[in-house]
Design a protein around this motif. Structure first.
Motif, PDB file in Angstrom:
ATOM      1  N   SER A   1     -11.232  18.695  50.942  1.00 21.24           N
ATOM      2  CA  SER A   1      -9.907  18.079  51.052  1.00 21.24           C
ATOM      3  C   SER A   1      -8.842  19.174  51.076  1.00 21.24           C
ATOM      4  O   SER A   1      -9.102  20.335  50.739  1.00 21.24           O
ATOM      5  CB  SER A   1      -9.660  17.146  49.869  1.00 21.24           C
ATOM      6  OG  SER A   1      -9.584  17.891  48.658  1.00 21.24           O
TER       7      SER A   1
ATOM      8  N   GLU B   1      -6.397  19.540  49.076  1.00 23.85           N
ATOM      9  CA  GLU B   1      -6.198  20.041  47.714  1.00 23.85           C
ATOM     10  C   GLU B   1      -7.381  20.887  47.253  1.00 23.85           C
ATOM     11  O   GLU B   1      -7.200  21.902  46.580  1.00 23.85           O
ATOM     12  CB  GLU B   1      -5.996  18.858  46.756  1.00 23.85           C
ATOM     13  CG  GLU B   1      -4.739  18.057  47.015  1.00 23.85           C
ATOM     14  CD  GLU B   1      -4.953  16.940  48.030  1.00 23.85           C
ATOM     15  OE1 GLU B   1      -4.062  16.085  48.139  1.00 23.85           O
ATOM     16  OE2 GLU B   1      -6.014  16.925  48.712  1.00 23.85           O
ATOM     17  N   GLY B   2      -8.593  20.453  47.606  1.00 18.62           N
ATOM     18  CA  GLY B   2      -9.775  21.213  47.215  1.00 18.62           C
ATOM     19  C   GLY B   2      -9.790  22.595  47.829  1.00 18.62           C
ATOM     20  O   GLY B   2     -10.060  23.595  47.143  1.00 18.62           O
TER      21      GLY B   2
ATOM     22  N   GLY C   1     -14.402  14.277  41.425  1.00 12.61           N
ATOM     23  CA  GLY C   1     -14.447  13.111  42.305  1.00 12.61           C
ATOM     24  C   GLY C   1     -13.751  13.309  43.631  1.00 12.61           C
ATOM     25  O   GLY C   1     -13.650  12.368  44.434  1.00 12.61           O
ATOM     26  N   ARG C   2     -13.271  14.512  43.880  1.00 15.28           N
ATOM     27  CA  ARG C   2     -12.605  14.829  45.144  1.00 15.28           C
ATOM     28  C   ARG C   2     -13.441  15.799  45.944  1.00 15.28           C
ATOM     29  O   ARG C   2     -14.194  16.595  45.397  1.00 15.28           O
ATOM     30  CB  ARG C   2     -11.224  15.455  44.877  1.00 15.28           C
ATOM     31  CG  ARG C   2     -10.201  14.535  44.249  1.00 15.28           C
ATOM     32  CD  ARG C   2      -9.773  13.417  45.210  1.00 15.28           C
ATOM     33  NE  ARG C   2      -9.364  13.944  46.519  1.00 15.28           N
ATOM     34  CZ  ARG C   2      -8.150  14.466  46.785  1.00 15.28           C
ATOM     35  NH1 ARG C   2      -7.222  14.520  45.829  1.00 15.28           N
ATOM     36  NH2 ARG C   2      -7.873  14.883  47.998  1.00 15.28           N
ATOM     37  N   SER C   3     -13.290  15.744  47.239  1.00 14.30           N
ATOM     38  CA  SER C   3     -14.030  16.656  48.110  1.00 14.30           C
ATOM     39  C   SER C   3     -13.457  18.057  48.026  1.00 14.30           C
ATOM     40  O   SER C   3     -12.238  18.243  48.010  1.00 14.30           O
ATOM     41  CB  SER C   3     -13.952  16.174  49.563  1.00 14.30           C
ATOM     42  OG  SER C   3     -14.483  17.164  50.439  1.00 14.30           O
ATOM     43  N   HIS C   4     -14.353  19.026  47.997  1.00 15.70           N
ATOM     44  CA  HIS C   4     -13.912  20.422  48.047  1.00 15.70           C
ATOM     45  C   HIS C   4     -13.342  20.763  49.410  1.00 15.70           C
ATOM     46  O   HIS C   4     -12.716  21.814  49.584  1.00 15.70           O
ATOM     47  CB  HIS C   4     -15.074  21.359  47.702  1.00 15.70           C
ATOM     48  CG  HIS C   4     -16.225  21.290  48.660  1.00 15.70           C
ATOM     49  ND1 HIS C   4     -16.997  20.167  48.808  1.00 15.70           N
ATOM     50  CD2 HIS C   4     -16.719  22.202  49.522  1.00 15.70           C
ATOM     51  CE1 HIS C   4     -17.932  20.386  49.714  1.00 15.70           C
ATOM     52  NE2 HIS C   4     -17.777  21.606  50.159  1.00 15.70           N
TER      53      HIS C   4
ATOM     54  N   LEU D   1     -10.214  18.733  40.009  1.00 15.48           N
ATOM     55  CA  LEU D   1     -10.317  17.747  41.088  1.00 15.48           C
ATOM     56  C   LEU D   1     -11.701  17.097  41.088  1.00 15.48           C
ATOM     57  O   LEU D   1     -12.430  17.132  42.083  1.00 15.48           O
ATOM     58  CB  LEU D   1     -10.047  18.418  42.444  1.00 15.48           C
ATOM     59  CG  LEU D   1      -8.605  18.842  42.724  1.00 15.48           C
ATOM     60  CD1 LEU D   1      -8.524  19.540  44.070  1.00 15.48           C
ATOM     61  CD2 LEU D   1      -7.679  17.644  42.705  1.00 15.48           C
TER      62      LEU D   1
END
Length: 393
Positions: A48, A50-51, A43-46, A41
């Motif tokens: 989020s 999903e994170g 570029g995604r926030s941890h 993941l």
């Protein structure tokens, strides 16, 4: 001087498929490639959905593979195993006297922190030389006890049946960074267990794992640390234990690439049958070196007692008379020359003993290392030793 035997001048023909024998970061699992990280993941926030799910997956898979009791909590914390240990030392210690077992570099560091930094008034350090373990009969289990399960820099480990009482007044804080996933841990004898990703499963650095028993949680909540704590060390707030840490809400920002890599290692471990499969691979690696060591005329395990011999951090000392006759500086230089020859040939990378340990060799034997690679590298050890021996003739 008596004539030397003819040195082994011919280089071995076989080479390890993987020459990575470092004790940390350790070899990646067999077959690993960057493709294993393709679903990371980035570029995604941890934080989020999903994170958080990926981080919690690391926690749940780790607990299952290790056979951790259901009522324990496990969290991902900053700064590798060092960060996990320091968090606990600063957050928990101080309300009871402390015994510290020091028998290699990192356990000696914890002892120094407790004595010199925390300056606890009633702390005892129980020492042993490299390759040995302290006498557990001298430990007072009414005190809090800080110990390292496996000496990463000494090649000595506590046995599974270590004489730790299951009923005790103090807490047992265990640094298990090079033991977790390679050795059975007696959870009923422990209260805090820490490790890092970059050891037995070959993960990337900078992330630590912190496991707490119900007794440890109760201590944290009922007896606040008698000192100010920076944010990076805080496990409790006014409401009690910060439960989110143990569900994947990390204190600071983790690398989602490293998280993906950790999950890859955990899934690989499951494919082997879990902990039993991991232990079997590591013990097979130790047995491979033990068979060679028994026939060697120049190398011996740093840990002389097989009952205490590590299957991951496999440390060797050089016992040849010409070597032991050198002073410490001479021994260090000769050992480094052997290491340099092996690295220069590309057959064994990063196999020197730890800087504080006796001069010698250290080969990682965790589950990601193939026994076939260890069998292939052992003749190279003999070859490199022979070259240095000849120089000192």
């Amino acid at each position: 001087m008596s004539p030397l035997p003819d040195p082994l001048t011919a280089k071995p023909s076989a080479r390890p498929a993987n020459p990575c024998f470092s004790s940390g970061p350790c070899a990646k699992r067999p077959g690993w490639s960057l493709d294993a990280l393709s679903d990371a993941l980035v570029g995604r926030s941890h934080r989020s959905t999903e994170g958080r799910a990926r981080l919690n997956e690391v926690i749940t898979r780790s607990k299952a593979i290790l056979g951790m009791p259901e009522d324990w909590v496990l969290g991902i914390v900053p700064a590798s195993d060092t960060g996990a240990v320091e968090m606990v030392l600063w957050s928990i210690l101080g309300s009871r006297p402390v015994d510290v077992l020091a028998f290699e570099s990192f356990s000696a560091t914890w002892a120094n922190d407790i004595i010199a930094q925390l300056q606890l008034p009633d702390a005892r350090v129980l020492k042993a030389d490299y390759g040995e373990i302290p006498d557990l009969a001298q430990v007072d289990w009414a005190r809090d006890v800080v110990l390292t399960w496996n000496g990463t820099t000494s090649g000595a480990r506590l046995p599974y049946d270590a004489a730790i009482p299951t009923v005790r007044d103090g807490l047992v804080i265990c640094d298990a960074t090079s033991a977790a996933f390679a050795m059975d841990l007696p959870w009923e004898k422990l209260d805090v267990v820490t490790w890092s990703w970059q050891k037995v499963l070959g993960g990337e650095a900078a992330h630590g794992m912190l496991a707490l028993s119900p007794r440890a949680v109760e201590r944290l909540v009922s007896t606040p640390a008698p000192r100010a704590l920076p944010k990076i060390f805080r496990l409790t707030d006014k409401k009690g234990l910060i439960a989110g840490i143990f569900r994947g809400d990390t204190i600071n920002t983790p690398s989602m690439l490293c998280v993906e890599d950790a999950l890859d290692g955990l899934k690989w471990a499951e494919s082997l049958g879990g902990l039993k499969g991991l232990i079997a691979r590591s013990e097979a690696n130790l047995a491979t070196i033990a068979e060679w060591e028994a026939k060697s005329d120049w190398a011996r395990f740093l840990a002389p007692d097989p009952h205490h011999r590590s299957s991951t951090a496999i440390c060797l000392r050089i016992v040849a008379p010409w070597f032991t006759a050198l002073d410490h500086a001479g021994q260090t230089a000769a050992a480094k020359k052997i290491v340099s020859l092996l690295g220069g040939e590309g057959v064994a990378m990063d196999v020197g003993s730890y800087r504080d340990a006796p001069p010698g060799l250290r080969l990682w034997g965790g589950a990601t290392v193939e026994a076939a690679d260890l069998r292939a590298v052992l003749p190279w050890l003999d070859w490199a030793y022979a070259q240095v021996h000849r120089e000192h003739a």
